[in-house]
Structure formats: C-alpha cells, structure tokens
Design an enzyme around this catalytic site. Sequence first.
Site, PDB file in Angstrom:
ATOM      1  N   GLY A  23      44.526  -8.968   7.546  1.00 58.73           N
ATOM      2  CA  GLY A  23      44.726  -9.050   9.502  1.00 58.73           C
ATOM      3  C   GLY A  23      44.558  -8.209  10.230  1.00 58.73           C
ATOM      4  N   ARG A  24      44.885  -7.889  10.966  1.00 59.14           N
ATOM      5  CA  ARG A  24      45.571  -6.384  11.373  1.00 59.14           C
ATOM      6  C   ARG A  24      46.289  -6.531  12.866  1.00 59.14           C
ATOM      7  NH1 ARG A  24      43.301  -0.413  11.742  1.00 59.14           N
ATOM      8  NH2 ARG A  24      45.081   0.402  12.932  1.00 59.14           N
ATOM      9  N   GLY A  26      48.744  -5.366  16.033  1.00 59.54           N
ATOM     10  CA  GLY A  26      49.273  -4.223  16.711  1.00 59.54           C
ATOM     11  C   GLY A  26      50.495  -2.982  15.668  1.00 59.54           C
ATOM     12  N   VAL A  30      47.449  -6.891   7.367  1.00 60.50           N
ATOM     13  CA  VAL A  30      48.165  -7.578   6.076  1.00 60.50           C
ATOM     14  C   VAL A  30      47.375  -7.746   5.267  1.00 60.50           C
ATOM     15  CG1 VAL A  30      49.159 -10.477   5.759  1.00 60.50           C
ATOM     16  CG2 VAL A  30      49.570  -8.719   7.989  1.00 60.50           C
ATOM     17  N   LYS A  45      52.272  -6.939   5.063  1.00 63.08           N
ATOM     18  CA  LYS A  45      52.299  -6.368   5.763  1.00 63.08           C
ATOM     19  C   LYS A  45      52.329  -5.070   5.752  1.00 63.08           C
ATOM     20  CE  LYS A  45      53.285  -6.468  10.364  1.00 63.08           C
ATOM     21  NZ  LYS A  45      53.505  -7.379  11.947  1.00 63.08           N
ATOM     22  N   ASP A 136      57.857 -11.830  19.711  1.00 56.59           N
ATOM     23  CA  ASP A 136      56.716 -11.942  19.603  1.00 56.59           C
ATOM     24  C   ASP A 136      56.323 -13.243  19.199  1.00 56.59           C
ATOM     25  OD1 ASP A 136      53.741 -10.527  20.387  1.00 56.59           O
ATOM     26  OD2 ASP A 136      53.772  -9.823  17.969  1.00 56.59           O
ATOM     27  N   ASN A 141      50.710 -16.194  15.461  1.00 59.63           N
ATOM     28  CA  ASN A 141      52.084 -15.290  14.211  1.00 59.63           C
ATOM     29  C   ASN A 141      52.722 -16.526  13.918  1.00 59.63           C
ATOM     30  OD1 ASN A 141      51.637 -12.282  14.860  1.00 59.63           O
ATOM     31  ND2 ASN A 141      53.790 -12.492  16.588  1.00 59.63           N
ATOM     32  N   ASP A 155      55.496 -12.482  11.071  1.00 60.82           N
ATOM     33  CA  ASP A 155      55.494 -11.309  11.503  1.00 60.82           C
ATOM     34  C   ASP A 155      56.722 -11.273  12.840  1.00 60.82           C
ATOM     35  OD1 ASP A 155      54.379  -9.148  12.516  1.00 60.82           O
ATOM     36  OD2 ASP A 155      52.971 -10.528  13.511  1.00 60.82           O
TER      37      ASP A 155
END
Length: 555
Positions: A23-24, A26, A30, A45, A136, A141, A155
């Site tokens: 995944g990606r 901002g 990862v 990451k 966040d 997350n 994250d």
Amino acid sequence: MSQDAPRNSIVIAGRYRLEEKLGRGGMGTVWRAYDELLGRAVAVKELHLGDGKEATGALREARTVAQIKHPHVVVVHDVVEHDERPYIVMELVEGGSLADRLTTDGPLDAGETARIGLALLGALSAAHHRGVLHRDVKPANVLMEAGTGRVVLTDFGIARLAGSTTISETGAFVGSPEYTSPERMQGASAGPESDLWSLGALLCAALTGESPFHRDSLGGVLHAVVYDEIRPPAQAGPLIPVIRGLLERDPARRLSVAEAQRPLSAYVTTGSLPSLPLPGRAPGPERPAAAATAPAGYSPTERVTEPAAPGRASKPRPGLRVGLVAALVVVAVSGAVAVTSLLGNDTTGQAQGPVPGAPAASPSPAADPSAARPSAPAAPATATATATVTAVAPAPAPAPVQPASAKPAPAGYRVVTDQQGFALAVPNGFQRSTDAQRVFYVSPDGAIRIGIKVTPATPGGALGAMRVSDTNGPDNNPGYRDNTVVPTTHNGLPAALWEFTWNGFTAAEGPRHTYDLGWDENGRMYDVWVSAPVGRLAQARSHFDAALDSFVPAG
C-alpha cells in the site's frame, strides 16, 4: 529509483529484500519484505520525506515508537537508512485494515466497535505514556489480524513527540482532515487529547462506514470539524455517551483514555454501558483548563467563547481566521492533505434556562429562583439588539400549522405532534406543559426539560437572538456561567448554538446545564433546548439529539 518500480531485487540495509507493495499513503509506501538475516517475513515502510533534517527527525521519532511495547501497537523491528532514504521495518500483520473491512463487509455493530475502541485505547495509552502522539488515527491505520481478530494500530509515520509543533516550516501538516481534531487544525501544539478525538471519529466510521466529518470538499470538512453539529449516529446506541465524550471540541472537556476505557470495557464484558464522567466537569489535576478560542470570522472584540467546564470562567479570545485561510492556501498549492484551522465549539446543541416570571415547567414544587428577585425581563429568542442590548416584546407566535409527517422515534421515545405546529420525538413518560410562550416536555421527576419555542423570524436571525439572550443571561439565570454562542447549521440552514450553566431551581438539586439550538425555517424561528442537572448530562444530550434528529416543523 522510482518508488513504484518492482523491487524484487532490491535489498536495503544489507538484509531486507523488498517483494510486494502492500500500500501507499501520503507519508510512505509499505512493502512486504523478507528479512534474510533472521529468515522471516516483515513489513517495510519507505518514508516519503523531504530534506535530510526531516528524515533525521522521522528516524528519531520512529526509534521512540519502537520502544512502545503493547499487543495492539505494531512491533517496530528496525529503523534503517538506504540511499539516504529512511525505512521502518515492522512486524507483518496478515490481514486487511479496518478500512478494508468496512468496504468489504459494511459497518460494524456496537459490540465489535467497542472491542476495537478498547484495543485502540490501550495502544494510545502506551504511546502517550512514552510521550508519543500518533496524530493519524483512522480506519486505514488499524490492522485486523486474520484468524485472531487482533487489533493493531500502525503507521506511526507522522507521529510526533508530545509538546512538539504539529505544523511544518511550510505551514502545513500531513494527516487526514476527517479524523483530525479541531486543535490540530488550529495549528497549535496538540496533546494526547487530539488522538482521542480521532478515535471518536473512527468509532463513528466503524458504525456507519464513514467519518462523521466526511464532506465533498476540504473546505466542507474544515467547517464540519469546527462548526457543524456533532451528533453521534443512531447506530451507536449505547456507545453514544463515549463517542460524545471523545468528540468534545474543547480538549479539556474530552474524555481521557481511562475515562473511556472503563465504560467500553464494561460494555464488552457485560453488554451494558455504565455511567461515566461527562464532558463539562471541572478540570482536575490531570485536566487543566484550556484557553477558549473564537471561531473564524469574528473580531477579537466579539464575545464568542469556547464552552468552559463548570467552575471555570470562559475567556474571549481573538479569532484565528488567518490560520484557516493559510490552510486552504497550503492545500491549493501543495496538493497535500494539509490543514490548519480553528478550535471550534462543541456543537451538540444547547438549551434555554428559566425565564423570570414564567412558571417552571416541572411537576415538582421547585421554583425558579430568578423569578423571586428583581431583574431585567428575559430576552426573548426573537429580541433584536440595540446599542444598550435591551429586550423587546416578542411578536405573537404564528398560528399553529400541522407539521409534515413525523420521523420515526428511536427506541425509548415516542413521536408527539404538538398543537403548536411541529412534531418531534420525546422520551417515554415525559409530559407536556406550557407557559405563555413555550412548550415543554418534562421528565417524570421534573429534572429534565425539553423546550420548544416557535416565533416569527426576525432580521437578526437565530444568531442575533441567541446573542441577545446570552447578554441578558446573568439577569435571568442566577450564577450564569460557562456560556457560549456560536454560529452553526441545522439541516443546511443557518443556526446558532447556545450553551450555559446556572445555579438551578433549588440548592438541593444543584446547578443545571442548558443546550439550545435555534434556526430559521419557512419564516419562523424554531428554538429547541434541553435543560438538566449537571449530573445528568448524558441523558440530556441524548434527548437533545433525538429531538433535533426527529424534529419536523410546520409546512
């Protein structure tokens, strides 16, 4: 080398072979990776950062996060650099995120939401104990381990040590606006309470599938976080008091980790929610009073304040309109999810206190003490302000008109169609009472009152009327304090929220708190409020929400 290029042959730090991109976001990409030294699968990451100073800071903070040991916090194995780029090596949690689960399976029930919330409270407690803020907290997350159901908060890539600024040198911070607390949007230094706000928004998302602050534009999100009414979804059911406590706009009034853990733990164990400390209590040693902040667009001389906890004076503060404008400029220029904004008021609604000379709408013998002493006449909700802020006689109420079809009542409530031309849901057992201007629905013990007033709309609108009533508050309500009036919306219409505490009808009952919402619709101003002893605010706020959600005015 491109961050999205296949990396099967890339080995970082001499041991971690990057395999599949998971995944990606901002802050980074990862990867599923393989630790060739220890022979195990890991997650890596790759942080997307700017200059060397930023990278150094991120690595320092990641090493601090690695010290957090908790079953619901992702395990950080290593922090390394490769080609001048920082990488965080973590345990690989097999299973999708909470966001994935909501997309695939839909919203969760209250029990599963409570279980997830309790796990995340433990994770946040461990992080905060180390002086680390996540900043966040959102469904994407939160990992849900396949087979075990283990909840893992991950994250921490934009985490900051407590006390550090949340704004970069460019005037922006990276995060998710729909889950970002008002104080962080203000651009001020944020504490652990900011993560708890995010958790409250996450619990709403778990129950409904999306954040309560989701809007079609960033500007809409900013307005929702700062101004709009905050009413937990009906799906929250017994979790409403916890969600309300977490979504208090004043950090000093927000539930702490321990205060939220106790009821959620009881609910997970027993299926019922016990009473809990409520927002609005006086700040204690662990809950210092927070400074009030004026909403955007108001001059420093306007008396618009944050609602203070009982026993704490409200203090006018200058507006912070520049912060909001700067945030929008940053977003437009950078395209990043960057926001700075304002600390707004809790927009859960407010209610109107007693008026001198008007009979108390309570079956109990308690009288309104303000009626027994000389004072200026009460400022009606339709009064207009003059230079001396005097009250004017109210205009006659419009003739009753039958409302449109009433909305269904939630469990424990019934829909009443009032002869004054509106319908709403009131708790079972509440009885109707009236005075010369208002309609009340009163609890069997007389302690909680739901009030409704319908008058012709005036040029000043609901906001002007509420401000006049607020100005006359000390004359009409003994011990008037913790008062605030803020602009907001109701069903897309301009509205005003008024909140205050006063000494109450009797010394035995003690102080009361009032939530009041007024708005103009179809040429009328509707004023709906709930007033209750300060020890019963959870009930009062639930009744206030039910009344507003179900209210149908005359057609």
